[in-house]
Design a protein around this motif. Sequence first.
Motif, PDB file in Angstrom:
ATOM      1  N   ARG A 197     -21.526  -0.048   6.477  1.00  0.00           N
ATOM      2  CA  ARG A 197     -21.796  -0.454   5.765  1.00  0.00           C
ATOM      3  C   ARG A 197     -21.452   1.463   4.709  1.00  0.00           C
ATOM      4  O   ARG A 197     -20.097   1.334   3.674  1.00  0.00           O
ATOM      5  N   GLU A 198     -22.131   1.701   4.866  1.00  0.00           N
ATOM      6  CA  GLU A 198     -21.486   3.530   4.768  1.00  0.00           C
ATOM      7  C   GLU A 198     -19.902   3.920   4.763  1.00  0.00           C
ATOM      8  O   GLU A 198     -19.261   4.449   4.026  1.00  0.00           O
ATOM      9  N   LEU A 199     -19.944   3.281   6.233  1.00  0.00           N
ATOM     10  CA  LEU A 199     -18.220   3.703   6.353  1.00  0.00           C
ATOM     11  C   LEU A 199     -17.394   2.988   5.270  1.00  0.00           C
ATOM     12  O   LEU A 199     -15.385   3.528   5.294  1.00  0.00           O
ATOM     13  N   ALA A 200     -17.953   2.026   5.120  1.00  0.00           N
ATOM     14  CA  ALA A 200     -16.762   1.212   4.457  1.00  0.00           C
ATOM     15  C   ALA A 200     -16.507   1.723   2.645  1.00  0.00           C
ATOM     16  O   ALA A 200     -15.601   1.362   2.063  1.00  0.00           O
ATOM     17  N   GLU A 201     -18.083   2.366   2.568  1.00  0.00           N
ATOM     18  CA  GLU A 201     -17.999   2.487   1.096  1.00  0.00           C
ATOM     19  C   GLU A 201     -17.128   3.944   0.980  1.00  0.00           C
ATOM     20  O   GLU A 201     -16.400   4.216  -0.172  1.00  0.00           O
ATOM     21  N   LEU A 202     -17.215   4.707   2.454  1.00  0.00           N
ATOM     22  CA  LEU A 202     -16.750   6.002   1.560  1.00  0.00           C
ATOM     23  C   LEU A 202     -15.373   5.915   2.438  1.00  0.00           C
ATOM     24  O   LEU A 202     -15.016   6.000   1.412  1.00  0.00           O
ATOM     25  N   ASP A 203     -14.908   4.663   3.311  1.00  0.00           N
ATOM     26  CA  ASP A 203     -13.376   4.374   2.705  1.00  0.00           C
ATOM     27  C   ASP A 203     -12.899   4.044   1.386  1.00  0.00           C
ATOM     28  O   ASP A 203     -11.889   4.284   0.919  1.00  0.00           O
ATOM     29  N   GLU A 204     -13.522   2.991   1.146  1.00  0.00           N
ATOM     30  CA  GLU A 204     -13.094   2.722  -0.501  1.00  0.00           C
ATOM     31  C   GLU A 204     -12.610   3.970  -1.517  1.00  0.00           C
ATOM     32  O   GLU A 204     -12.042   4.367  -2.339  1.00  0.00           O
ATOM     33  N   SER A 205     -14.369   4.987  -1.582  1.00  0.00           N
ATOM     34  CA  SER A 205     -14.129   6.339  -1.848  1.00  0.00           C
ATOM     35  C   SER A 205     -12.939   6.786  -1.811  1.00  0.00           C
ATOM     36  O   SER A 205     -12.324   7.338  -2.935  1.00  0.00           O
ATOM     37  N   MET A 206     -12.524   7.072  -0.764  1.00  0.00           N
ATOM     38  CA  MET A 206     -11.217   8.514  -0.172  1.00  0.00           C
ATOM     39  C   MET A 206     -10.260   7.905  -0.744  1.00  0.00           C
ATOM     40  O   MET A 206      -9.491   8.246  -1.305  1.00  0.00           O
ATOM     41  N   ARG A 207     -10.234   6.121  -0.996  1.00  0.00           N
ATOM     42  CA  ARG A 207      -8.436   5.404  -1.069  1.00  0.00           C
ATOM     43  C   ARG A 207      -8.760   5.821  -2.647  1.00  0.00           C
ATOM     44  O   ARG A 207      -7.162   5.839  -3.491  1.00  0.00           O
ATOM     45  N   ALA A 208     -10.084   5.364  -3.465  1.00  0.00           N
ATOM     46  CA  ALA A 208      -9.507   5.914  -4.797  1.00  0.00           C
ATOM     47  C   ALA A 208      -9.540   7.025  -5.493  1.00  0.00           C
ATOM     48  O   ALA A 208      -8.965   7.301  -6.762  1.00  0.00           O
ATOM     49  N   ASP A 209      -9.758   7.868  -4.838  1.00  0.00           N
ATOM     50  CA  ASP A 209      -9.648   9.585  -5.497  1.00  0.00           C
ATOM     51  C   ASP A 209      -8.482   9.977  -5.759  1.00  0.00           C
ATOM     52  O   ASP A 209      -7.704   9.875  -4.732  1.00  0.00           O
ATOM     53  N   ALA A 210      -9.078  10.322  -7.033  1.00  0.00           N
ATOM     54  CA  ALA A 210      -7.357  11.306  -7.840  1.00  0.00           C
ATOM     55  C   ALA A 210      -7.041  12.228  -6.533  1.00  0.00           C
ATOM     56  O   ALA A 210      -5.255  12.093  -6.842  1.00  0.00           O
TER      57      ALA A 210
END
Length: 168
Positions: free
Chosen positions: A100-113
């Motif tokens: 789950r933590e990896l999935a959230e990190l994946d999502e945040s990296m894709r959304a990062d500026a």
Amino acid sequence: MRAGVLAAAAVAALVSCTQTSSGGGPGADVPSTSADPAADRARGAEGNAEREAPAQEAATAASPGPARVRDAFATLQATLGDTCTPGAGDCAYFLGRVTRELAELDESMRADAKGPGHFSQPLADMKALFATLGDDRSEAHLEKHFSTIVGTRDGINTWMQDHPDDYR
């Protein structure tokens, strides 16, 4: 006895005044009626809009969007000292959490500026992991891929340590 009755009456009056002045108390939600039913409906609609506006604002504030990379990475780092023993029955929580933590990190990296291109290596590692895992998040399946899950976590941790501007 008489003093107690007077005190109770004073408290009741105070409560009544407080409820009336604060808009509480019996009948507070009942709009006053007038001879004009259309005016009553308009007042009711205004009251509904006023009550719904805070609820809509709260709903918007409750869904803040993807976590920032720094925060997602911090929660992933919190798993670094944890482990489990595959086959011992203690891996469901640990491996589920890391995944789950990896999935959230994946999502945040894709959304990062900075864009996903900046995070190309960790995103590629997570994509490979998620392709291997598929949709099966059962304990037995996660234990089967224990080394891949933990290795991906550790590899991303190493990558992030080389990019401190992404998490500090």
